[in-house]
Design a protein around this motif. Structure first.
Motif, PDB file in Angstrom:
ATOM      1  N   GLY A  69       5.496  25.136  12.432  1.00  0.00           N
ATOM      2  CA  GLY A  69       4.051  25.262  12.343  1.00  0.00           C
ATOM      3  C   GLY A  69       3.448  25.185  13.732  1.00  0.00           C
ATOM      4  O   GLY A  69       3.793  24.306  14.526  1.00  0.00           O
ATOM      5  N   THR A  70       2.558  26.102  14.055  1.00  0.00           N
ATOM      6  CA  THR A  70       2.004  26.172  15.400  1.00  0.00           C
ATOM      7  C   THR A  70       0.485  26.328  15.354  1.00  0.00           C
ATOM      8  O   THR A  70      -0.103  26.514  14.295  1.00  0.00           O
ATOM      9  N   ALA A  71      -0.112  26.272  16.528  1.00  0.00           N
ATOM     10  CA  ALA A  71      -1.558  26.510  16.665  1.00  0.00           C
ATOM     11  C   ALA A  71      -1.804  27.268  17.957  1.00  0.00           C
ATOM     12  O   ALA A  71      -1.224  26.944  19.003  1.00  0.00           O
ATOM     13  N   HIS A  72      -2.613  28.297  17.907  1.00  0.00           N
ATOM     14  CA  HIS A  72      -3.047  29.009  19.107  1.00  0.00           C
ATOM     15  C   HIS A  72      -4.319  28.339  19.625  1.00  0.00           C
ATOM     16  O   HIS A  72      -5.330  28.295  18.921  1.00  0.00           O
ATOM     17  N   VAL A  73      -4.226  27.793  20.806  1.00  0.00           N
ATOM     18  CA  VAL A  73      -5.353  27.074  21.393  1.00  0.00           C
ATOM     19  C   VAL A  73      -6.060  28.005  22.371  1.00  0.00           C
ATOM     20  O   VAL A  73      -5.640  28.178  23.517  1.00  0.00           O
ATOM     21  N   LEU A  74      -7.132  28.626  21.894  1.00  0.00           N
ATOM     22  CA  LEU A  74      -7.899  29.574  22.697  1.00  0.00           C
ATOM     23  C   LEU A  74      -9.349  29.115  22.799  1.00  0.00           C
ATOM     24  O   LEU A  74      -9.908  28.615  21.816  1.00  0.00           O
ATOM     25  N   GLU A  76     -12.117  30.687  22.781  1.00  0.00           N
ATOM     26  CA  GLU A  76     -13.079  31.394  21.937  1.00  0.00           C
ATOM     27  C   GLU A  76     -12.830  31.198  20.456  1.00  0.00           C
ATOM     28  O   GLU A  76     -13.602  31.703  19.629  1.00  0.00           O
ATOM     29  N   GLU A  77     -11.775  30.482  20.070  1.00  0.00           N
ATOM     30  CA  GLU A  77     -11.475  30.283  18.659  1.00  0.00           C
ATOM     31  C   GLU A  77     -11.349  28.798  18.362  1.00  0.00           C
ATOM     32  O   GLU A  77     -10.864  28.029  19.199  1.00  0.00           O
ATOM     33  N   ASN A  78     -11.760  28.394  17.150  1.00  0.00           N
ATOM     34  CA  ASN A  78     -11.731  26.981  16.790  1.00  0.00           C
ATOM     35  C   ASN A  78     -10.314  26.472  16.609  1.00  0.00           C
ATOM     36  O   ASN A  78      -9.883  25.532  17.249  1.00  0.00           O
ATOM     37  N   GLU A  79      -9.572  27.072  15.685  1.00  0.00           N
ATOM     38  CA  GLU A  79      -8.239  26.570  15.405  1.00  0.00           C
ATOM     39  C   GLU A  79      -7.385  27.621  14.683  1.00  0.00           C
ATOM     40  O   GLU A  79      -6.891  27.399  13.586  1.00  0.00           O
ATOM     41  N   PRO A  80      -7.199  28.804  15.276  1.00  0.00           N
ATOM     42  CA  PRO A  80      -6.322  29.773  14.646  1.00  0.00           C
ATOM     43  C   PRO A  80      -4.889  29.312  14.766  1.00  0.00           C
ATOM     44  O   PRO A  80      -4.515  28.623  15.717  1.00  0.00           O
ATOM     45  N   THR A  81      -4.048  29.688  13.818  1.00  0.00           N
ATOM     46  CA  THR A  81      -2.717  29.127  13.791  1.00  0.00           C
ATOM     47  C   THR A  81      -1.790  30.020  13.012  1.00  0.00           C
ATOM     48  O   THR A  81      -2.219  30.972  12.369  1.00  0.00           O
ATOM     49  N   LYS A  82      -0.482  29.710  13.020  1.00  0.00           N
ATOM     50  CA  LYS A  82       0.453  30.470  12.213  1.00  0.00           C
ATOM     51  C   LYS A  82       1.664  29.626  11.867  1.00  0.00           C
ATOM     52  O   LYS A  82       1.943  28.601  12.502  1.00  0.00           O
ATOM     53  N   GLU A  96       6.594  35.414   9.752  1.00  0.00           N
ATOM     54  CA  GLU A  96       5.501  34.543  10.163  1.00  0.00           C
ATOM     55  C   GLU A  96       4.268  34.836   9.323  1.00  0.00           C
ATOM     56  O   GLU A  96       4.138  35.912   8.736  1.00  0.00           O
ATOM     57  N   LYS A  97       3.405  33.829   9.241  1.00  0.00           N
ATOM     58  CA  LYS A  97       2.202  33.964   8.407  1.00  0.00           C
ATOM     59  C   LYS A  97       1.033  33.288   9.094  1.00  0.00           C
ATOM     60  O   LYS A  97       1.137  32.131   9.522  1.00  0.00           O
ATOM     61  N   GLU A  98      -0.066  33.994   9.204  1.00  0.00           N
ATOM     62  CA  GLU A  98      -1.279  33.432   9.781  1.00  0.00           C
ATOM     63  C   GLU A  98      -1.909  32.454   8.796  1.00  0.00           C
ATOM     64  O   GLU A  98      -1.921  32.685   7.584  1.00  0.00           O
ATOM     65  N   THR A  99      -2.427  31.360   9.310  1.00  0.00           N
ATOM     66  CA  THR A  99      -3.101  30.364   8.484  1.00  0.00           C
ATOM     67  C   THR A  99      -4.476  30.082   9.082  1.00  0.00           C
ATOM     68  O   THR A  99      -4.818  30.588  10.151  1.00  0.00           O
ATOM     69  N   LYS A 100      -5.255  29.240   8.395  1.00  0.00           N
ATOM     70  CA  LYS A 100      -6.637  28.998   8.807  1.00  0.00           C
ATOM     71  C   LYS A 100      -6.809  27.741   9.635  1.00  0.00           C
ATOM     72  O   LYS A 100      -7.920  27.369   9.970  1.00  0.00           O
ATOM     73  N   GLY A 101      -5.715  27.067   9.939  1.00  0.00           N
ATOM     74  CA  GLY A 101      -5.813  25.849  10.725  1.00  0.00           C
ATOM     75  C   GLY A 101      -4.436  25.409  11.163  1.00  0.00           C
ATOM     76  O   GLY A 101      -3.418  25.979  10.760  1.00  0.00           O
ATOM     77  N   SER A 102      -4.379  24.401  11.996  1.00  0.00           N
ATOM     78  CA  SER A 102      -3.103  23.929  12.522  1.00  0.00           C
ATOM     79  C   SER A 102      -2.171  23.482  11.412  1.00  0.00           C
ATOM     80  O   SER A 102      -2.579  22.789  10.484  1.00  0.00           O
ATOM     81  N   ASN A 110      12.694  22.185  -3.742  1.00  0.00           N
ATOM     82  CA  ASN A 110      13.043  23.060  -4.871  1.00  0.00           C
ATOM     83  C   ASN A 110      13.102  24.538  -4.493  1.00  0.00           C
ATOM     84  O   ASN A 110      12.559  25.389  -5.192  1.00  0.00           O
ATOM     85  N   GLY A 111      13.758  24.837  -3.380  1.00  0.00           N
ATOM     86  CA  GLY A 111      13.972  26.221  -3.029  1.00  0.00           C
ATOM     87  C   GLY A 111      12.759  26.955  -2.521  1.00  0.00           C
ATOM     88  O   GLY A 111      12.737  28.189  -2.499  1.00  0.00           O
ATOM     89  N   LYS A 112      11.726  26.219  -2.103  1.00  0.00           N
ATOM     90  CA  LYS A 112      10.539  26.843  -1.525  1.00  0.00           C
ATOM     91  C   LYS A 112      10.100  26.006  -0.337  1.00  0.00           C
ATOM     92  O   LYS A 112      10.477  24.844  -0.204  1.00  0.00           O
ATOM     93  N   LEU A 113       9.355  26.635   0.541  1.00  0.00           N
ATOM     94  CA  LEU A 113       8.664  25.846   1.551  1.00  0.00           C
ATOM     95  C   LEU A 113       7.448  25.306   0.843  1.00  0.00           C
ATOM     96  O   LEU A 113       6.392  25.927   0.802  1.00  0.00           O
ATOM     97  N   ARG A 114       7.655  24.151   0.223  1.00  0.00           N
ATOM     98  CA  ARG A 114       6.754  23.679  -0.825  1.00  0.00           C
ATOM     99  C   ARG A 114       5.319  23.519  -0.357  1.00  0.00           C
ATOM    100  O   ARG A 114       4.400  23.957  -1.015  1.00  0.00           O
ATOM    101  N   LEU A 115       5.152  22.909   0.785  1.00  0.00           N
ATOM    102  CA  LEU A 115       3.790  22.601   1.202  1.00  0.00           C
ATOM    103  C   LEU A 115       3.609  22.843   2.687  1.00  0.00           C
ATOM    104  O   LEU A 115       4.462  22.469   3.476  1.00  0.00           O
ATOM    105  N   VAL A 116       2.509  23.433   3.019  1.00  0.00           N
ATOM    106  CA  VAL A 116       2.086  23.507   4.409  1.00  0.00           C
ATOM    107  C   VAL A 116       0.734  22.832   4.492  1.00  0.00           C
ATOM    108  O   VAL A 116      -0.206  23.251   3.829  1.00  0.00           O
ATOM    109  N   SER A 117       0.641  21.765   5.247  1.00  0.00           N
ATOM    110  CA  SER A 117      -0.621  21.053   5.383  1.00  0.00           C
ATOM    111  C   SER A 117      -1.373  21.623   6.566  1.00  0.00           C
ATOM    112  O   SER A 117      -0.909  21.552   7.695  1.00  0.00           O
ATOM    113  N   ILE A 118      -2.534  22.210   6.320  1.00  0.00           N
ATOM    114  CA  ILE A 118      -3.334  22.759   7.402  1.00  0.00           C
ATOM    115  C   ILE A 118      -4.738  22.175   7.317  1.00  0.00           C
ATOM    116  O   ILE A 118      -4.963  21.220   6.583  1.00  0.00           O
TER     117      ILE A 118
END
Length: 360
Positions: A69-74, A76-82, A96-102, A110-118
């Motif tokens: 899990g990463t965050a692009h620190v720019l 001009e942007e609040n907290e774009p991440t992927k 990779e998948k873009e998300t709305k926060g860090s 159970n065979g999934k990336l069960r949770l991503v906390s953003i």
């Protein structure tokens, strides 16, 4: 840590200093488990910061991966991440998948990336589709102030935010209960199906209990505070496990334990004791307070009292293992004094305390 490949991944950074400006480059590094030698390095994009990493696998897929899990620190942007999925061996990007926060916390289950906390939602993602190499969002939960810490057990999800939230996932993720006492959580863990452990930023520990027997929806939706204790350290990691080898035929070996780590480098153990043993050791702790005086006359009860900006209450349902183990360092006269108050022989007290020391 990834048992299948005998490797572990870490997030790291390198400072780049120049006469013009300072900058940082962030990496995901793969290390060999036995030797700690670097096997592979994946460099993140410019202005991309690594926030979290874990080993994961997916249903109907024999491969194992590292998720980052990463965050692009720019500016001009609040907290774009992927979120990125990396292949073990020589680290390379799979999806990779873009998300709305860090992406502060990851959890595989159970065979999934069960949770991503953003920043706001809790999101569950499935494996990349064949050929598409795209992570698919399945369901989510919104409404958190800042979801930083996530733990799962079965279909239940515990989230650490301004308070402890209990969620349930069955097709969709829904909130089942929350602790309405505001505490800025620094880490959470699940002790069993009904008891959840947390540490907060005023250096204290607390446990909350699911009220499954509540008569109304309102009562069942409230997590009851079961224990409170001032640790005196800022805990930021919990892990189920032990620091010592456990013998399966010993009573101590059957006690569930959680290892905690703090920002000051302290490592400790929290053990779930049987009720009878807890009552015995609580009585021992009470009597030790009478013969062992704190430095400068500081009261042990006062020091261990749970306190935050809103309240100060006596510690409950927690014991101070360091104080109890100090019984073994007392001189014979003080041992006899405690023994008489407990109505138990010194030899028996030594035996019971030594059993406690085997937990770590």
């Amino acid at each position: 840590m990834q048992e299948q490949s005998r490797t572990f991944a870490i997030c790291s950074l390198k400072s780049n200093q120049s006469s013009i400006e300072d900058s940082e480059t962030h990496y995901i590094r793969l290390l060999d488990d036995p030797t700690f030698e670097f096997i592979s390095t994946y460099q993140l994009d410019t202005f991309e910061y690594a926030c979290s990493v874990l080993s994961c696998s997916f249903s109907d897929d024999s491969n194992v991966y590292y998720g980052a899990g990463t965050a692009h620190v720019l500016p001009e942007e609040n907290e774009p991440t992927k979120f990125s999925l990396l292949k073990t061996g020589k680290l390379r990007l799979i999806a990779e998948k873009e998300t709305k926060g860090s992406v502060y916390s990851l959890n595989a289950f159970n065979g999934k990336l069960r949770l991503v906390s953003i920043k706001n939602p809790i999101v569950q993602v499935d494996a990349p589709e064949d050929g598409a190499r795209e992570l698919q969002s399945e369901c989510g939960h919104h409404g958190h102030i800042l979801a930083l810490y996530v733990k799962t057990r079965g279909d239940f999800i515990v989230v650490g935010v301004l308070m402890i939230n209990l969620l349930h996932e069955e097709g969709a993720i829904e909130e089942r209960a929350r602790d309405y006492n505001a505490n800025w959580m620094s880490v959470v863990e699940i002790l069993d199906d009904d008891i959840y452990l947390g540490a907060e930023n005023n250096f204290s520990l607390l446990t909350v209990r699911k009220n499954s027997e509540g008569a109304t929806d309102e009562e069942r939706g409230c997590l009851e505070v079961a224990g409170e204790y001032h640790l005196g350290e800022f805990a930021n990691r919990f892990r189920h496990g032990s620091l010592v080898m456990r013998l399966p035929d010993s009573d101590v070996g059957q006690m569930p334990t959680v290892i905690f780590g703090t920002v000051n480098g302290v490592i400790g153990v929290i053990a779930s004791l049987p009720h009878e043993q807890y009552l015995f050791l609580e009585k021992l702790q009470s009597n030790l307070r009478k013969v062992i005086k704190g430095v400068g006359g500081l009261s042990h009860e006062q020091w261990r009292s749970f306190n935050n900006e809103k309240k100060v209450v006596d510690a409950r349902n927690f014991l101070d293992g360091d104080l109890i183990e100090s019984f073994l360092d007392l001189n014979r006269r003080k041992m006899d004094e405690v023994s008489k108050a407990m109505n138990v022989t010194v030899e028996e007290l030594c035996k019971r305390v030594e059993e406690l020391t085997r937990l770590h």
